[in-house]
Design a protein around this motif. Sequence first.
Motif, PDB file in Angstrom:
ATOM      1  N   GLY A  35       0.833  -1.194   0.000  1.00  0.00           N
ATOM      2  CA  GLY A  35       0.000   0.000   0.000  1.00  0.00           C
ATOM      3  C   GLY A  35       0.866   1.241   0.000  1.00  0.00           C
ATOM      4  N   TRP A  36       0.318   2.325   0.539  1.00  0.00           N
ATOM      5  CA  TRP A  36       1.007   3.606   0.533  1.00  0.00           C
ATOM      6  C   TRP A  36       0.905   4.261   1.905  1.00  0.00           C
ATOM      7  CZ3 TRP A  36      -2.127   1.596  -3.105  1.00  0.00           C
ATOM      8  CH2 TRP A  36      -1.628   1.474  -4.412  1.00  0.00           C
ATOM      9  N   ARG A  37       1.983   4.950   2.318  1.00  0.00           N
ATOM     10  CA  ARG A  37       1.924   5.830   3.472  1.00  0.00           C
ATOM     11  C   ARG A  37       1.679   7.239   2.958  1.00  0.00           C
ATOM     12  NH1 ARG A  37       6.721   5.549   5.011  1.00  0.00           N
ATOM     13  NH2 ARG A  37       6.640   3.955   6.635  1.00  0.00           N
ATOM     14  N   VAL A  38       0.672   7.874   3.494  1.00  0.00           N
ATOM     15  CA  VAL A  38       0.294   9.208   3.030  1.00  0.00           C
ATOM     16  C   VAL A  38       0.506  10.203   4.167  1.00  0.00           C
ATOM     17  CG1 VAL A  38      -1.532  10.632   2.046  1.00  0.00           C
ATOM     18  CG2 VAL A  38      -1.445   8.172   1.524  1.00  0.00           C
ATOM     19  N   ALA A  39       1.323  11.227   3.910  1.00  0.00           N
ATOM     20  CA  ALA A  39       1.536  12.300   4.879  1.00  0.00           C
ATOM     21  C   ALA A  39       0.567  13.428   4.568  1.00  0.00           C
ATOM     22  CB  ALA A  39       2.974  12.800   4.815  1.00  0.00           C
ATOM     23  N   LEU A  40      -0.211  13.799   5.575  1.00  0.00           N
ATOM     24  CA  LEU A  40      -1.225  14.837   5.410  1.00  0.00           C
ATOM     25  C   LEU A  40      -0.897  16.035   6.298  1.00  0.00           C
ATOM     26  CD1 LEU A  40      -4.384  12.551   5.746  1.00  0.00           C
ATOM     27  CD2 LEU A  40      -3.390  13.384   3.604  1.00  0.00           C
ATOM     28  N   GLU A  41      -1.365  17.200   5.881  1.00  0.00           N
ATOM     29  CA  GLU A  41      -1.322  18.387   6.734  1.00  0.00           C
ATOM     30  C   GLU A  41      -2.748  18.824   6.993  1.00  0.00           C
ATOM     31  OE1 GLU A  41       0.006  23.059   6.519  1.00  0.00           O
ATOM     32  OE2 GLU A  41       1.351  21.577   5.611  1.00  0.00           O
ATOM     33  N   LEU A  42      -3.135  18.869   8.276  1.00  0.00           N
ATOM     34  CA  LEU A  42      -4.487  19.279   8.620  1.00  0.00           C
ATOM     35  C   LEU A  42      -4.652  20.785   8.421  1.00  0.00           C
ATOM     36  CD1 LEU A  42      -5.101  17.196  11.870  1.00  0.00           C
ATOM     37  CD2 LEU A  42      -5.345  16.519   9.471  1.00  0.00           C
TER      38      LEU A  42
ATOM     39  N   ALA B 100      -1.438   8.495   7.314  1.00  0.00           N
ATOM     40  CA  ALA B 100      -2.480   7.529   6.972  1.00  0.00           C
ATOM     41  C   ALA B 100      -1.859   6.408   6.154  1.00  0.00           C
ATOM     42  CB  ALA B 100      -3.608   8.197   6.184  1.00  0.00           C
ATOM     43  N   SER B 101      -2.419   5.206   6.274  1.00  0.00           N
ATOM     44  CA  SER B 101      -1.990   4.068   5.465  1.00  0.00           C
ATOM     45  C   SER B 101      -3.121   3.691   4.527  1.00  0.00           C
ATOM     46  CB  SER B 101      -1.625   2.863   6.351  1.00  0.00           C
ATOM     47  OG  SER B 101      -0.496   3.139   7.133  1.00  0.00           O
ATOM     48  N   ILE B 102      -2.826   3.668   3.245  1.00  0.00           N
ATOM     49  CA  ILE B 102      -3.819   3.307   2.231  1.00  0.00           C
ATOM     50  C   ILE B 102      -3.403   1.980   1.612  1.00  0.00           C
ATOM     51  CG2 ILE B 102      -4.965   4.007   0.104  1.00  0.00           C
ATOM     52  CD1 ILE B 102      -5.530   5.779   2.566  1.00  0.00           C
ATOM     53  N   MET B 103      -4.277   1.007   1.665  1.00  0.00           N
ATOM     54  CA  MET B 103      -3.966  -0.317   1.142  1.00  0.00           C
ATOM     55  C   MET B 103      -4.468  -0.453  -0.292  1.00  0.00           C
ATOM     56  SD  MET B 103      -2.455  -1.288   3.789  1.00  0.00           S
ATOM     57  CE  MET B 103      -2.058  -2.976   3.315  1.00  0.00           C
ATOM     58  N   ARG B 104      -3.898  -1.419  -0.979  1.00  0.00           N
ATOM     59  CA  ARG B 104      -4.382  -1.740  -2.326  1.00  0.00           C
ATOM     60  C   ARG B 104      -5.870  -2.089  -2.258  1.00  0.00           C
ATOM     61  NH1 ARG B 104      -0.700  -2.673  -6.247  1.00  0.00           N
ATOM     62  NH2 ARG B 104       1.504  -2.798  -5.639  1.00  0.00           N
TER      63      ARG B 104
END
Length: 362
Positions: free
Chosen positions: A311-318, A326-330
């Motif tokens: 999957g992917w690790r997503v870095a967010l700014e609030l 956040a972790s987004i899986m296939r």
Amino acid sequence: MSNQPLPAVSFQGVTKRYGVVTAASGVNLDISQGEFFALLGSSGSGKTTLLMLLAGFEKPTEGRVLMSGTSVSDVPPHRRQIGVVFQNYALFPHLTAADNVAYPLKMRRVGRSEREARVNAALGLVNLSDRGSSFPSQLSGGQQQRVALARALVFGPDVLLMDEPLGALDRRLRDQMQLELKRIQGELGITVIYVTHDQSEAMAMANRIGVMSGGRLLQVADPETIYAAPSSHFVARFIGECSILRVAATDGGKGYEIAGARQSLRSPAKDPFDIVVRPENVSIRASVEAASDDAFGVAATVRDITYLGAGWRVALELSDGQSLLASIMRGDDVAGRLAPGLPVVARWAPASVAVLPTEGSS
């Protein structure tokens, strides 16, 4: 009288000082018979100091170390019935695997026939029955580790101590040996105290984990509790990835507000507090998709995306400037549509939130 068995090991108010350096400070800890216990911490945290105190290589400055209810603080190492495996396996290069394993039995003057039977059984336990005549130089790193383990077990110790025993192995071998160590511990029912700096190793193997820092034992709990309900900011950051977010208490601590969004808590918290959110508990939706409902959601912007294979690790700014992982899986609906700069809405369930007092608050 209680029928509960005495702890295999007890540290009672144990402090160890080296001059002005305090390596262990006021440690109180009971480890049960047959438990696989991991001492987890970074270099200098005090975990190996506790192991050395238990093994008898060091004496406590204050407090007592007990085994099955009996103080061993003045008992020499060779009389403590403790097996030890270090990262440096310390095998004798001029002895075969079988002779290395037999060495503790020779020191205990065990007879030849019994010695051979025990060595064969120990080598069989670690799946090295066919390598008894091999010298250490003829064995792989994983096989040498197994010989060291067999040597530590051959005399039937009450407790097995392991200090970073898999640190010299590559990842694949480490994973294999984790399974082997769990199997052997289960078969023998022996008490194992395992020292490591690798949180994934501790989580995979131990019944309970003790997290250490600065010579202090910060939290002792089973792996699930340590992960889901850390006792401090340090433990939360040390065990896996997480986001620690500043929030404002609402409804007398029954909920909180973050970046204009409100959510209730499972139980009231004392203000001021922070929340801990693990990446796998964060879901992401495009802003336009989330606008049609009134569910809890925090406005954010994608800052970075890292591919991890599964999957992917997503870095967010609030929207209030705080960072969130956040972790987004296939297979996730949003997978493949995220890009830096994209406005999104982040969500997590109240049950996935851990609450910690804000650092510096009383």
